[in-house]
Design a protein around this motif. Structure first.
Motif, PDB file in Angstrom:
ATOM      1  N   VAL A  78       0.851  -1.191   0.000  1.00  0.00           N
ATOM      2  CA  VAL A  78       0.000   0.000   0.000  1.00  0.00           C
ATOM      3  C   VAL A  78       0.886   1.241   0.000  1.00  0.00           C
ATOM      4  O   VAL A  78       1.709   1.425   0.907  1.00  0.00           O
ATOM      5  N   PHE A  79       0.729   2.061  -1.005  1.00  0.00           N
ATOM      6  CA  PHE A  79       1.428   3.343  -1.066  1.00  0.00           C
ATOM      7  C   PHE A  79       0.483   4.403  -0.509  1.00  0.00           C
ATOM      8  O   PHE A  79      -0.605   4.631  -1.050  1.00  0.00           O
ATOM      9  N   ALA A  80       0.890   5.022   0.592  1.00  0.00           N
ATOM     10  CA  ALA A  80       0.028   5.962   1.294  1.00  0.00           C
ATOM     11  C   ALA A  80       0.668   7.349   1.334  1.00  0.00           C
ATOM     12  O   ALA A  80       1.776   7.517   1.841  1.00  0.00           O
ATOM     13  N   ALA A  81      -0.024   8.318   0.778  1.00  0.00           N
ATOM     14  CA  ALA A  81       0.503   9.677   0.678  1.00  0.00           C
ATOM     15  C   ALA A  81       0.500  10.376   2.031  1.00  0.00           C
ATOM     16  O   ALA A  81      -0.424  10.212   2.832  1.00  0.00           O
ATOM     17  N   GLU A  82       1.543  11.161   2.278  1.00  0.00           N
ATOM     18  CA  GLU A  82       1.625  11.964   3.503  1.00  0.00           C
ATOM     19  C   GLU A  82       0.549  13.044   3.494  1.00  0.00           C
ATOM     20  O   GLU A  82       0.307  13.693   2.475  1.00  0.00           O
ATOM     21  N   ALA A 131       1.798  14.741  -3.221  1.00  0.00           N
ATOM     22  CA  ALA A 131       2.279  13.536  -2.562  1.00  0.00           C
ATOM     23  C   ALA A 131       1.796  12.281  -3.275  1.00  0.00           C
ATOM     24  O   ALA A 131       2.549  11.299  -3.426  1.00  0.00           O
ATOM     25  N   GLN A 132       0.558  12.296  -3.721  1.00  0.00           N
ATOM     26  CA  GLN A 132       0.013  11.130  -4.417  1.00  0.00           C
ATOM     27  C   GLN A 132       0.759  10.860  -5.725  1.00  0.00           C
ATOM     28  O   GLN A 132       0.990   9.706  -6.087  1.00  0.00           O
ATOM     29  N   LYS A 133       1.144  11.919  -6.407  1.00  0.00           N
ATOM     30  CA  LYS A 133       1.909  11.746  -7.648  1.00  0.00           C
ATOM     31  C   LYS A 133       3.253  11.067  -7.375  1.00  0.00           C
ATOM     32  O   LYS A 133       3.706  10.230  -8.157  1.00  0.00           O
ATOM     33  N   LYS A 173      -1.202   7.550  11.386  1.00  0.00           N
ATOM     34  CA  LYS A 173       0.179   7.603  10.904  1.00  0.00           C
ATOM     35  C   LYS A 173       0.420   8.827  10.011  1.00  0.00           C
ATOM     36  O   LYS A 173       1.528   9.032   9.511  1.00  0.00           O
ATOM     37  N   GLY A 174      -0.605   9.633   9.801  1.00  0.00           N
ATOM     38  CA  GLY A 174      -0.460  10.843   8.994  1.00  0.00           C
ATOM     39  C   GLY A 174      -0.385  10.595   7.510  1.00  0.00           C
ATOM     40  O   GLY A 174       0.195  11.400   6.768  1.00  0.00           O
ATOM     41  N   VAL A 175      -0.992   9.493   7.050  1.00  0.00           N
ATOM     42  CA  VAL A 175      -0.970   9.161   5.623  1.00  0.00           C
ATOM     43  C   VAL A 175      -2.343   8.668   5.197  1.00  0.00           C
ATOM     44  O   VAL A 175      -3.191   8.352   6.037  1.00  0.00           O
TER      45      VAL A 175
END
Length: 209
Positions: A78-82, A131-133, A173-175
């Motif tokens: 899972v890629f999670a944006a800040e 961040a998502q990019k 976790k802030g993401v």
């Protein structure tokens, strides 16, 4: 095989063999490649969650419209944006640069000011999109590295991000979940593995100026 051969070999795996797990050393190598992904200013505006727990993955499958890859693959990435990119985030990065490159934070004052301006001049919505990019760039590296290592992968956007955030405790976790990939080894009877790859021809995809 050459990289092109391996990219031709790969496909978005629809059916994984649940009995085949990625060896620990191969997984470490794959994650090391993801860690080296490029990002804007090198800020790495995301976290990468490696999900292996069967109970958690069962819940994630429900939040992914029942797609079998979630529970059958070796791991879910899972890629999670800040969501909290601010001056403090920049300060942590500057401190890391100083530590790794064995220099003083004072010598990085100009870089710090530039980065703080780049961050504070964006709205919260703009920072999240930014961040998502970066997370998608890391996903691309994951897919390429996986093919190089002979590991199958399936990038996926078909999931409920809010439910993922709740199941994985990402808000704390802030993401926030942005995009995912399942990794492992294809099932022998996955019909999609034998299909010819369909891509635009060179002249329709590339514009040479």
């Amino acid at each position: 095989m050459s990289l092109l051969s391996k990219l031709n070999w790969r496909y978005a795996t629809k059916k994984f063999d649940p009995t085949k797990k990625i060896p620990a050393d191969k997984l470490d190598e794959l994650l090391a490649a993801v860690r080296l992904s490029p990002s804007s200013y090198g800020l790495q505006h995301y976290k990468v969650i490696v999900v292996e727990n069967a109970d958690v993955r069962a819940k994630l499958r429900e939040a992914s419209f029942g797609q079998s890859q979630i529970t059958d693959a070796s791991q879910v990435i899972v890629f999670a944006a800040e969501t909290n990119i601010d001056a403090n985030y920049v300060n942590e990065y500057i401190n890391e640069i100083a530590s790794v490159r064995q220099t003083s934070t004072e010598s990085l004052a100009g870089l710090k000011d530039m980065l703080v301006n780049a961050v504070t001049n964006r709205t919260d919505e703009q920072k999240l999109v930014w961040a998502q990019k970066q997370a998608y760039i890391a996903l691309g590296v994951l897919i390429s590295a996986a093919s190089e290592l002979g590991i199958d992968a399936c990038p996926m956007e078909g999931f409920n991000a809010q439910q993922y955030d709740e199941i994985l405790g990402l808000k704390e976790k802030g993401v926030t979940a942005t995009v995912i990939a399942t990794i492992g080894y294809r099932a022998d009877d996955d019909q999609y593995a034998a299909l010819p790859k369909v891509r635009k021809p060179h002249e329709k995809l590339f514009i040479h100026v």
